[in-house]
Design a protein around this motif. Structure first.
Motif, PDB file in Angstrom:
ATOM      1  N   LEU A 175       0.837  -1.200   0.000  1.00 31.22           N
ATOM      2  CA  LEU A 175       0.000   0.000   0.000  1.00 31.22           C
ATOM      3  C   LEU A 175       0.871   1.249   0.000  1.00 31.22           C
ATOM      4  CD1 LEU A 175      -2.705   1.580   0.451  1.00 31.22           C
ATOM      5  CD2 LEU A 175      -2.385   1.161   2.909  1.00 31.22           C
ATOM      6  N   ALA A 176       0.657   2.137  -0.943  1.00 32.40           N
ATOM      7  CA  ALA A 176       1.307   3.454  -0.956  1.00 32.40           C
ATOM      8  C   ALA A 176       0.332   4.455  -0.362  1.00 32.40           C
ATOM      9  CB  ALA A 176       1.690   3.849  -2.383  1.00 32.40           C
ATOM     10  N   ASP A 198      -4.325  -8.501   3.124  1.00 41.01           N
ATOM     11  CA  ASP A 198      -3.010  -8.715   3.715  1.00 41.01           C
ATOM     12  C   ASP A 198      -2.076  -7.601   3.225  1.00 41.01           C
ATOM     13  OD1 ASP A 198      -0.685  -9.682   4.836  1.00 41.01           O
ATOM     14  OD2 ASP A 198      -0.387 -11.237   3.320  1.00 41.01           O
ATOM     15  N   ILE A 199      -1.990  -6.519   4.017  1.00 37.94           N
ATOM     16  CA  ILE A 199      -1.107  -5.411   3.665  1.00 37.94           C
ATOM     17  C   ILE A 199       0.305  -5.776   4.122  1.00 37.94           C
ATOM     18  CG2 ILE A 199      -0.613  -2.950   3.917  1.00 37.94           C
ATOM     19  CD1 ILE A 199      -3.216  -3.508   2.444  1.00 37.94           C
ATOM     20  N   THR A 200       1.136  -6.179   3.192  1.00 34.23           N
ATOM     21  CA  THR A 200       2.485  -6.658   3.538  1.00 34.23           C
ATOM     22  C   THR A 200       3.445  -5.519   3.848  1.00 34.23           C
ATOM     23  OG1 THR A 200       3.116  -6.692   1.203  1.00 34.23           O
ATOM     24  CG2 THR A 200       2.195  -8.717   2.128  1.00 34.23           C
ATOM     25  N   LYS A 201       3.140  -4.324   3.320  1.00 36.65           N
ATOM     26  CA  LYS A 201       4.030  -3.189   3.536  1.00 36.65           C
ATOM     27  C   LYS A 201       3.279  -1.900   3.229  1.00 36.65           C
ATOM     28  CE  LYS A 201       8.690  -1.562   2.287  1.00 36.65           C
ATOM     29  NZ  LYS A 201       9.874  -1.830   1.424  1.00 36.65           N
ATOM     30  N   VAL A 202       3.569  -0.853   4.006  1.00 40.14           N
ATOM     31  CA  VAL A 202       3.039   0.481   3.725  1.00 40.14           C
ATOM     32  C   VAL A 202       4.201   1.367   3.282  1.00 40.14           C
ATOM     33  CG1 VAL A 202       1.880   2.524   4.626  1.00 40.14           C
ATOM     34  CG2 VAL A 202       1.158   0.261   5.393  1.00 40.14           C
ATOM     35  N   LEU A 203       4.105   1.866   2.065  1.00 39.35           N
ATOM     36  CA  LEU A 203       5.120   2.798   1.571  1.00 39.35           C
ATOM     37  C   LEU A 203       4.649   4.216   1.893  1.00 39.35           C
ATOM     38  CD1 LEU A 203       5.762   1.245  -1.972  1.00 39.35           C
ATOM     39  CD2 LEU A 203       7.003   0.807   0.160  1.00 39.35           C
ATOM     40  N   PRO A 204       5.366   4.960   2.749  1.00 35.97           N
ATOM     41  CA  PRO A 204       4.913   6.300   3.171  1.00 35.97           C
ATOM     42  C   PRO A 204       5.211   7.362   2.124  1.00 35.97           C
ATOM     43  CG  PRO A 204       6.995   5.781   4.217  1.00 35.97           C
ATOM     44  CD  PRO A 204       6.632   4.561   3.402  1.00 35.97           C
ATOM     45  N   LEU A 205       4.535   7.272   0.990  1.00 35.16           N
ATOM     46  CA  LEU A 205       4.837   8.141  -0.151  1.00 35.16           C
ATOM     47  C   LEU A 205       3.940   9.369  -0.238  1.00 35.16           C
ATOM     48  CD1 LEU A 205       5.517   5.422  -2.883  1.00 35.16           C
ATOM     49  CD2 LEU A 205       7.160   6.669  -1.465  1.00 35.16           C
ATOM     50  N   GLY A 206       2.936   9.427   0.647  1.00 34.72           N
ATOM     51  CA  GLY A 206       2.101  10.627   0.663  1.00 34.72           C
ATOM     52  C   GLY A 206       0.667  10.358   0.272  1.00 34.72           C
ATOM     53  N   TYR A 207      -0.188  11.226   0.751  1.00 35.17           N
ATOM     54  CA  TYR A 207      -1.627  11.146   0.484  1.00 35.17           C
ATOM     55  C   TYR A 207      -1.916  11.825  -0.848  1.00 35.17           C
ATOM     56  CZ  TYR A 207      -6.642  11.825   1.435  1.00 35.17           C
ATOM     57  OH  TYR A 207      -8.008  11.825   1.382  1.00 35.17           O
ATOM     58  N   ASP A 210       2.023  12.543  -6.168  1.00 33.09           N
ATOM     59  CA  ASP A 210       2.541  12.028  -7.432  1.00 33.09           C
ATOM     60  C   ASP A 210       3.338  10.741  -7.209  1.00 33.09           C
ATOM     61  OD1 ASP A 210       1.419  14.118  -8.835  1.00 33.09           O
ATOM     62  OD2 ASP A 210       3.242  15.333  -8.845  1.00 33.09           O
ATOM     63  N   GLN A 211       4.061  10.682  -6.094  1.00 38.23           N
ATOM     64  CA  GLN A 211       4.857   9.486  -5.792  1.00 38.23           C
ATOM     65  C   GLN A 211       3.967   8.272  -5.548  1.00 38.23           C
ATOM     66  OE1 GLN A 211       5.157  12.450  -4.385  1.00 38.23           O
ATOM     67  NE2 GLN A 211       7.301  13.128  -4.506  1.00 38.23           N
ATOM     68  N   THR A 212       2.828   8.498  -4.874  1.00 39.62           N
ATOM     69  CA  THR A 212       1.890   7.391  -4.623  1.00 39.62           C
ATOM     70  C   THR A 212       1.259   6.908  -5.919  1.00 39.62           C
ATOM     71  OG1 THR A 212       1.412   7.963  -2.327  1.00 39.62           O
ATOM     72  CG2 THR A 212      -0.332   6.849  -3.537  1.00 39.62           C
ATOM     73  N   TYR A 213       0.843   7.843  -6.765  1.00 36.97           N
ATOM     74  CA  TYR A 213       0.286   7.449  -8.060  1.00 36.97           C
ATOM     75  C   TYR A 213       1.302   6.613  -8.843  1.00 36.97           C
ATOM     76  CZ  TYR A 213      -3.022  11.348  -7.307  1.00 36.97           C
ATOM     77  OH  TYR A 213      -3.974  12.196  -6.805  1.00 36.97           O
ATOM     78  N   GLN A 214       2.523   7.124  -8.926  1.00 36.78           N
ATOM     79  CA  GLN A 214       3.537   6.482  -9.751  1.00 36.78           C
ATOM     80  C   GLN A 214       3.916   5.110  -9.213  1.00 36.78           C
ATOM     81  OE1 GLN A 214       4.303   8.190 -12.624  1.00 36.78           O
ATOM     82  NE2 GLN A 214       5.047   6.146 -13.204  1.00 36.78           N
ATOM     83  N   SER A 215       3.914   4.962  -7.897  1.00 35.69           N
ATOM     84  CA  SER A 215       4.246   3.676  -7.290  1.00 35.69           C
ATOM     85  C   SER A 215       3.259   2.595  -7.720  1.00 35.69           C
ATOM     86  CB  SER A 215       4.243   3.811  -5.766  1.00 35.69           C
ATOM     87  OG  SER A 215       4.542   2.578  -5.151  1.00 35.69           O
ATOM     88  N   ALA A 221       3.698  -0.702  -5.731  1.00 38.38           N
ATOM     89  CA  ALA A 221       2.556  -0.939  -4.837  1.00 38.38           C
ATOM     90  C   ALA A 221       1.376  -1.355  -5.692  1.00 38.38           C
ATOM     91  CB  ALA A 221       2.228   0.322  -4.048  1.00 38.38           C
ATOM     92  N   GLN A 222       0.444  -2.105  -5.106  1.00 36.32           N
ATOM     93  CA  GLN A 222      -0.754  -2.509  -5.840  1.00 36.32           C
ATOM     94  C   GLN A 222      -1.955  -1.640  -5.483  1.00 36.32           C
ATOM     95  OE1 GLN A 222       1.108  -5.128  -4.026  1.00 36.32           O
ATOM     96  NE2 GLN A 222       2.308  -4.937  -5.917  1.00 36.32           N
ATOM     97  N   LEU A 223      -1.865  -0.982  -4.325  1.00 40.61           N
ATOM     98  CA  LEU A 223      -2.987  -0.200  -3.804  1.00 40.61           C
ATOM     99  C   LEU A 223      -2.457   1.153  -3.354  1.00 40.61           C
ATOM    100  CD1 LEU A 223      -6.063  -0.599  -3.112  1.00 40.61           C
ATOM    101  CD2 LEU A 223      -5.334  -1.291  -0.822  1.00 40.61           C
ATOM    102  N   GLY A 224      -3.189   2.224  -3.668  1.00 42.24           N
ATOM    103  CA  GLY A 224      -2.759   3.564  -3.283  1.00 42.24           C
ATOM    104  C   GLY A 224      -3.867   4.321  -2.580  1.00 42.24           C
ATOM    105  N   GLU A 225      -3.468   5.281  -1.760  1.00 48.72           N
ATOM    106  CA  GLU A 225      -4.434   6.092  -1.004  1.00 48.72           C
ATOM    107  C   GLU A 225      -4.610   7.453  -1.664  1.00 48.72           C
ATOM    108  OE1 GLU A 225      -5.187   7.753   3.545  1.00 48.72           O
ATOM    109  OE2 GLU A 225      -3.140   7.504   2.799  1.00 48.72           O
ATOM    110  N   THR A 226      -5.861   7.848  -1.809  1.00 44.50           N
ATOM    111  CA  THR A 226      -6.183   9.167  -2.346  1.00 44.50           C
ATOM    112  C   THR A 226      -7.451   9.660  -1.665  1.00 44.50           C
ATOM    113  OG1 THR A 226      -6.504  10.441  -4.379  1.00 44.50           O
ATOM    114  CG2 THR A 226      -7.513   8.255  -4.309  1.00 44.50           C
ATOM    115  N   SER A 227      -8.187  10.545  -2.341  1.00 48.10           N
ATOM    116  CA  SER A 227      -9.409  11.104  -1.766  1.00 48.10           C
ATOM    117  C   SER A 227     -10.560  10.951  -2.754  1.00 48.10           C
ATOM    118  CB  SER A 227      -9.218  12.587  -1.442  1.00 48.10           C
ATOM    119  OG  SER A 227      -9.130  13.339  -2.640  1.00 48.10           O
TER     120      SER A 227
END
Length: 312
Positions: A175-176, A198-207, A210-215, A221-227
């Motif tokens: 998860l990014a 099963d969230i194996t890892k959280v990448l702290p790339l931001g809410y 751009d880094q979360t999108y690109q990841s 990452a397979q899953l990203g956080e947005t709004s």
């Protein structure tokens, strides 16, 4: 010597009359401008992601127009600015469910029962003792809401036939997300516990960064956080999965103000309440798109909105 003293006295009296007359003219001709000056400094903080930057700029411009000297310091998350609010920080553009649950965990520990009502006013009422204890006042809630959302690539959604977060049950995913996502019930904690992902890892790339999108696009990452007001996803080949178990609390926009600062500056309530009344979810989504898709400067988009609504 007596002549000089008399002349000096006459000049001084004349100068005093001139200053007094000018002062009277200023007050009578432009009361608003005179009153708006010298309100003093105000420090605004909050989370550093595109929508927060946009809304913080609205606060900054409104307060500057009213005669304040605003300083804006946006940071990675509530855990960064939280210890200084209130106190060194006077005002924070907030989301009602987010700040209520943050303060709940700070006061009652990570296992505290979260505020999950879908109604923002109810959450604000339930959390009122927490705000009172810390000396924080929530002003009027906006009808504009923006909850956390989680996205995958369209390709992933089609290949795995997923459209809801429940469809990810049992899958192992990176998860990014925002730096404070780990363990939060509206983020990694809820995805793991409520949805069985099963969230194996959280990448702290931001809410919604751009880094979360690109990841996610690159497959790191397979899953990203947005709004839910993110207007950039479709153009990037990304799609939000429905929060079908509704783990997200209401997230109406709301100004959080230090009680002591508000007591000294009660006019701030009128300024920011007018802004909250003017914002809607649809308008916020449109403004976000201008910043993220059209690459307009947040301060320019903010000013256009404030002028259009007659707030500046």
């Amino acid at each position: 010597m007596n002549v000089r003293r008399s002349l000096a006295a006459a000049l001084a009296a004349g100068a005093l009359l001139f200053v007094t007359a000018c002062s009277g003219d200023l007050e009578s001709s432009d009361d608003g401008d005179a009153q708006a000056k010298g309100q003093g400094p105000v420090t605004i903080s909050g989370q550093n992601f595109p929508e927060a930057t946009l809304v913080a700029s609205m606060y900054e411009q409104l307060l500057a127009d009213a005669g304040y000297e605003p300083t804006v310091k946006l940071v990675g998350g509530r855990d960064v600015y939280g210890p200084d609010f209130p106190g060194k920080i006077d005002i924070v553009p907030e989301y009602v469910g987010g700040i209520a649950n943050y303060l709940n965990i700070q006061a009652n520990g990570p296992d505290a029962e979260p505020f999950t009502s879908g109604d923002g006013e109810e959450i604000a009422s339930q959390a009122e003792p927490l705000f009172d204890e810390l000396g924080i006042t929530l002003l009027e809630l906006s009808e504009a809401t923006d909850t956390n959302a989680f996205f995958v690539t369209k390709e992933f959604a089609e290949e795995n036939d997923v459209s809801t977060l429940s469809d990810l049950e049992g899958m192992s995913m990176v998860l990014a997300a925002a730096p404070d996502c780990k363990g939060r019930l509206d983020c990694e904690g809820g995805l793991s516990e409520a949805y069985g992902i099963d969230i194996t890892k959280v990448l702290p790339l931001g809410y919604a960064s751009d880094q979360t999108y690109q990841s996610v696009i690159d497959g790191e990452a397979q899953l990203g956080e947005t709004s839910t007001t993110d207007g950039t996803l479709e153009a990037q080949g990304l799609v939000v999965l429905e929060d079908d178990q509704q783990i997200q609390p209401a997230q109406n926009l709301v100004p959080a103000v230090g009680e002591a600062f508000l007591t000294e500056h009660p006019d701030v309530a009128d300024l920011l309440n007018a802004l909250m009344a003017a914002l809607t979810t649809e308008k916020l989504t449109e403004l976000n798109g201008r910043v993220s898709n059209d690459r307009e400067k947040p301060e320019d988009v903010a000013r256009d909105f404030l002028v259009e609504e007659g707030l500046l």
